[in-house]
Motif scaffolding. Structure first.
Motif, PDB file in Angstrom:
ATOM      1  N   ALA A 180       0.821  -1.212   0.000  1.00 20.99           N
ATOM      2  CA  ALA A 180       0.000   0.000   0.000  1.00 20.99           C
ATOM      3  C   ALA A 180       0.855   1.263   0.000  1.00 20.99           C
ATOM      4  CB  ALA A 180      -0.935  -0.009   1.205  1.00 20.99           C
ATOM      5  N   ASN A 181       1.963   1.245   0.726  1.00 24.59           N
ATOM      6  CA  ASN A 181       2.828   2.421   0.766  1.00 24.59           C
ATOM      7  C   ASN A 181       3.510   2.666  -0.580  1.00 24.59           C
ATOM      8  OD1 ASN A 181       2.985   3.358   3.764  1.00 24.59           O
ATOM      9  ND2 ASN A 181       3.138   1.135   3.858  1.00 24.59           N
ATOM     10  N   ASN A 182       3.976   1.591  -1.211  1.00 23.96           N
ATOM     11  CA  ASN A 182       4.583   1.733  -2.532  1.00 23.96           C
ATOM     12  C   ASN A 182       3.572   2.273  -3.536  1.00 23.96           C
ATOM     13  OD1 ASN A 182       6.847   0.643  -1.376  1.00 23.96           O
ATOM     14  ND2 ASN A 182       6.652  -1.370  -2.345  1.00 23.96           N
ATOM     15  N   CYS A 183       2.336   1.806  -3.410  1.00 23.04           N
ATOM     16  CA  CYS A 183       1.258   2.267  -4.291  1.00 23.04           C
ATOM     17  C   CYS A 183       1.074   3.776  -4.187  1.00 23.04           C
ATOM     18  CB  CYS A 183      -0.037   1.542  -3.929  1.00 23.04           C
ATOM     19  SG  CYS A 183      -1.525   2.211  -4.693  1.00 23.04           S
ATOM     20  N   LEU A 249       1.718  10.468   6.121  1.00 25.94           N
ATOM     21  CA  LEU A 249       1.634   9.007   6.218  1.00 25.94           C
ATOM     22  C   LEU A 249       2.462   8.333   5.132  1.00 25.94           C
ATOM     23  CD1 LEU A 249      -2.043   7.987   7.098  1.00 25.94           C
ATOM     24  CD2 LEU A 249       0.026   7.554   8.416  1.00 25.94           C
ATOM     25  N   ILE A 250       2.425   8.880   3.925  1.00 28.34           N
ATOM     26  CA  ILE A 250       3.205   8.308   2.837  1.00 28.34           C
ATOM     27  C   ILE A 250       4.697   8.474   3.129  1.00 28.34           C
ATOM     28  CG2 ILE A 250       3.723   8.430   0.372  1.00 28.34           C
ATOM     29  CD1 ILE A 250       0.867   9.577  -0.011  1.00 28.34           C
ATOM     30  N   TRP A 251       5.059   9.652   3.620  1.00 28.17           N
ATOM     31  CA  TRP A 251       6.474   9.960   3.908  1.00 28.17           C
ATOM     32  C   TRP A 251       7.050   8.963   4.919  1.00 28.17           C
ATOM     33  CZ3 TRP A 251       8.978  14.807   2.360  1.00 28.17           C
ATOM     34  CH2 TRP A 251      10.296  14.910   2.811  1.00 28.17           C
ATOM     35  N   ILE A 252       6.289   8.654   5.970  1.00 26.27           N
ATOM     36  CA  ILE A 252       6.785   7.756   7.023  1.00 26.27           C
ATOM     37  C   ILE A 252       6.372   6.303   6.786  1.00 26.27           C
ATOM     38  CG2 ILE A 252       6.776   9.635   8.708  1.00 26.27           C
ATOM     39  CD1 ILE A 252       4.235   8.412   9.916  1.00 26.27           C
ATOM     40  N   ARG A 253       5.795   6.021   5.627  1.00 23.31           N
ATOM     41  CA  ARG A 253       5.334   4.683   5.265  1.00 23.31           C
ATOM     42  C   ARG A 253       4.415   4.119   6.353  1.00 23.31           C
ATOM     43  NH1 ARG A 253       7.679   2.512   0.961  1.00 23.31           N
ATOM     44  NH2 ARG A 253       7.282   0.370   1.660  1.00 23.31           N
ATOM     45  N   GLY A 254       3.391   4.905   6.672  1.00 22.40           N
ATOM     46  CA  GLY A 254       2.506   4.564   7.780  1.00 22.40           C
ATOM     47  C   GLY A 254       1.199   3.914   7.379  1.00 22.40           C
ATOM     48  N   ILE A 255       1.052   3.518   6.113  1.00 25.63           N
ATOM     49  CA  ILE A 255      -0.179   2.873   5.660  1.00 25.63           C
ATOM     50  C   ILE A 255      -0.006   1.360   5.767  1.00 25.63           C
ATOM     51  CG2 ILE A 255      -1.811   2.619   3.752  1.00 25.63           C
ATOM     52  CD1 ILE A 255      -0.715   5.263   2.637  1.00 25.63           C
ATOM     53  N   SER A 256      -0.930   0.705   6.412  1.00 25.83           N
ATOM     54  CA  SER A 256      -0.816  -0.739   6.611  1.00 25.83           C
ATOM     55  C   SER A 256      -1.095  -1.481   5.316  1.00 25.83           C
ATOM     56  CB  SER A 256      -1.791  -1.199   7.695  1.00 25.83           C
ATOM     57  OG  SER A 256      -3.123  -0.886   7.333  1.00 25.83           O
ATOM     58  N   THR A 257      -0.283  -2.503   5.047  1.00 24.54           N
ATOM     59  CA  THR A 257      -0.471  -3.364   3.882  1.00 24.54           C
ATOM     60  C   THR A 257      -1.135  -4.660   4.328  1.00 24.54           C
ATOM     61  OG1 THR A 257       1.457  -2.456   2.731  1.00 24.54           O
ATOM     62  CG2 THR A 257       0.692  -4.630   2.038  1.00 24.54           C
ATOM     63  N   PRO A 258      -2.213  -5.084   3.682  1.00 27.87           N
ATOM     64  CA  PRO A 258      -2.919  -6.299   4.088  1.00 27.87           C
ATOM     65  C   PRO A 258      -1.995  -7.521   4.138  1.00 27.87           C
ATOM     66  CG  PRO A 258      -4.201  -5.101   2.464  1.00 27.87           C
ATOM     67  CD  PRO A 258      -2.862  -4.428   2.543  1.00 27.87           C
ATOM     68  N   LYS A 260       0.575  -8.221   5.656  1.00 25.55           N
ATOM     69  CA  LYS A 260       2.018  -8.030   5.831  1.00 25.55           C
ATOM     70  C   LYS A 260       2.371  -8.242   7.302  1.00 25.55           C
ATOM     71  CE  LYS A 260       5.760  -4.734   4.878  1.00 25.55           C
ATOM     72  NZ  LYS A 260       6.582  -5.688   4.107  1.00 25.55           N
ATOM     73  N   GLN A 261       3.313  -9.134   7.564  1.00 24.37           N
ATOM     74  CA  GLN A 261       3.659  -9.510   8.928  1.00 24.37           C
ATOM     75  C   GLN A 261       4.680  -8.572   9.562  1.00 24.37           C
ATOM     76  OE1 GLN A 261       2.017 -11.979  10.425  1.00 24.37           O
ATOM     77  NE2 GLN A 261       0.864 -12.349   8.546  1.00 24.37           N
ATOM     78  N   MET A 262       5.667  -8.159   8.788  1.00 20.94           N
ATOM     79  CA  MET A 262       6.743  -7.334   9.328  1.00 20.94           C
ATOM     80  C   MET A 262       6.435  -5.855   9.152  1.00 20.94           C
ATOM     81  SD  MET A 262      10.044  -9.485   7.953  1.00 20.94           S
ATOM     82  CE  MET A 262      11.201  -8.433   8.848  1.00 20.94           C
ATOM     83  N   ALA A 263       7.035  -5.041  10.027  1.00 16.97           N
ATOM     84  CA  ALA A 263       6.853  -3.589   9.940  1.00 16.97           C
ATOM     85  C   ALA A 263       7.555  -3.043   8.700  1.00 16.97           C
ATOM     86  CB  ALA A 263       7.406  -2.923  11.195  1.00 16.97           C
ATOM     87  N   GLU A 264       7.056  -1.908   8.206  1.00 17.85           N
ATOM     88  CA  GLU A 264       7.663  -1.277   7.040  1.00 17.85           C
ATOM     89  C   GLU A 264       9.056  -0.756   7.371  1.00 17.85           C
ATOM     90  OE1 GLU A 264       6.619  -0.946   3.959  1.00 17.85           O
ATOM     91  OE2 GLU A 264       4.641  -1.844   4.202  1.00 17.85           O
ATOM     92  N   TYR A 265       9.977  -0.928   6.433  1.00 19.73           N
ATOM     93  CA  TYR A 265      11.328  -0.390   6.611  1.00 19.73           C
ATOM     94  C   TYR A 265      11.298   1.110   6.368  1.00 19.73           C
ATOM     95  CZ  TYR A 265      16.141   0.859   5.542  1.00 19.73           C
ATOM     96  OH  TYR A 265      17.361   1.489   5.515  1.00 19.73           O
ATOM     97  N   LEU A 266      11.828   1.858   7.336  1.00 23.97           N
ATOM     98  CA  LEU A 266      11.885   3.305   7.221  1.00 23.97           C
ATOM     99  C   LEU A 266      13.303   3.765   7.506  1.00 23.97           C
ATOM    100  CD1 LEU A 266      10.131   5.874   6.810  1.00 23.97           C
ATOM    101  CD2 LEU A 266       9.971   6.023   9.295  1.00 23.97           C
ATOM    102  N   PRO A 267      14.006   4.300   6.516  1.00 30.84           N
ATOM    103  CA  PRO A 267      15.384   4.762   6.736  1.00 30.84           C
ATOM    104  C   PRO A 267      15.434   5.851   7.813  1.00 30.84           C
ATOM    105  CG  PRO A 267      14.841   4.688   4.391  1.00 30.84           C
ATOM    106  CD  PRO A 267      13.554   4.493   5.128  1.00 30.84           C
ATOM    107  N   ALA A 268      16.513   5.869   8.558  1.00 31.02           N
ATOM    108  CA  ALA A 268      16.658   6.829   9.646  1.00 31.02           C
ATOM    109  C   ALA A 268      16.637   8.266   9.126  1.00 31.02           C
ATOM    110  CB  ALA A 268      17.948   6.561  10.399  1.00 31.02           C
TER     111      ALA A 268
END
Length: 272
Positions: A180-183, A249-258, A260-268
């Motif tokens: 969802a975030n990539n979308c 939300l898009i910037w911090i990749r905060g949209i949940s993907t159906p 998906k087990q692991m948390a989204e990778y967010l660079p420091a």
């Protein structure tokens, strides 16, 4: 690239003093599988077709299903429940953004055109009394011909262009989005192209060469200055102003993907 696009858009759109009415509507797609449809609400200028913001919401699968699909859908809903008022919350964010646009202009009120979706009416009815006079809601039948004369033309046009140019949303394809975030990041990049690069109209007249942003009131020199540094100057979250809630939300990749087990990778560096 998406963060660059979001930062540039927020910087340039903050220069707009709203001189037109607004149009909002959503188009449906899906992420991961057709058991996870979504609704992406769009907000655009009625005359300029300038794409201000968009907001993502998950939906429950609907329509005809076989008995097997119904059972599978029921099991999936237990694992990934969808809030019943997801469209309500999404449209509420667009209304709040519209009111913020009015504050920055000299207009006493703004008119927002939508179709006849019942959730839109509920959002407008739930506005505080002091804000109801600041925004006028006009409902248009979505079955009317999608011509330039249609008051919903701006979002109908965006809907067509997104489905034409983004494989995530092309109907009956295997190139659907898996995340969802990539979308939404891809849509953020496409919004940059639509607003600041693509001509408002393709024609021989000089006016047709203007971008949608110029028609919305952003000076061409400011657009050229920002676009010149897309690949040479990194934008930072702490220095980006006037970000919409959806863009954050898009910037911090905060949209949940159906599913998906692991948390989204967010660079420091994203928080810098």
């Amino acid at each position: 690239m998406a963060r660059q696009a979001i930062a540039i858009h927020s910087s340039l759109s903050s220069l707009i003093s709203l001189q037109e009415d607004l149009v909002a509507d959503g188009f449906e797609s899906f992420v991961y599988s057709q058991y996870f449809p979504n609704n992406i609400n769009l907000l655009a200028g009625k005359e300029s077709q300038f794409w201000f913001t968009s907001d993502y919401s998950h939906l429950r699968r609907k329509g005809r299903m076989t008995e097997y699909q119904k059972k599978k859908n029921h099991q999936i809903q237990k694992r990934f429940p969808v809030h019943r008022r997801s469209i309500y919350r999404s449209f509420q964010a667009l209304v709040r953004f519209s009111l913020d646009l009015r504050k920055k202009s000299s207009r006493s009120s703004v008119t927002l055109f939508t179709d006849e979706h019942p959730q839109y009416v509920r959002v407008m009815c739930d506005l505080p009394k002091e804000e109801r006079g600041l925004i006028t809601h006009q409902r248009i039948n979505s079955k009317l011909p999608r011509t330039v004369q249609n008051d919903l033309f701006s979002v109908n046009y965006l809907d067509r262009e997104i489905r034409k140019d983004n494989s995530d949303h092309t109907r009956e394809t295997v190139q659907f989005a898996r995340n969802a975030n990539n979308c939404m990041e891809r849509l953020a990049v496409y919004r940059l192209y639509h607003n600041y690069i693509k001509p408002y109209r393709i024609g021989k007249r000089e006016e047709s060469r203007k971008t949608h942003a110029e028609w919305a009131g952003i000076p061409a020199q400011h657009i050229a200055s920002e676009m010149k540094t897309v690949f040479t100057r990194r934008r930072f979250f702490s220095r980006s102003r006037w970000l919409s809630s959806s863009d954050i939300l898009i910037w911090i990749r905060g949209i949940s993907t159906p599913m998906k087990q692991m948390a989204e990778y967010l660079p420091a560096y994203s928080w810098a």
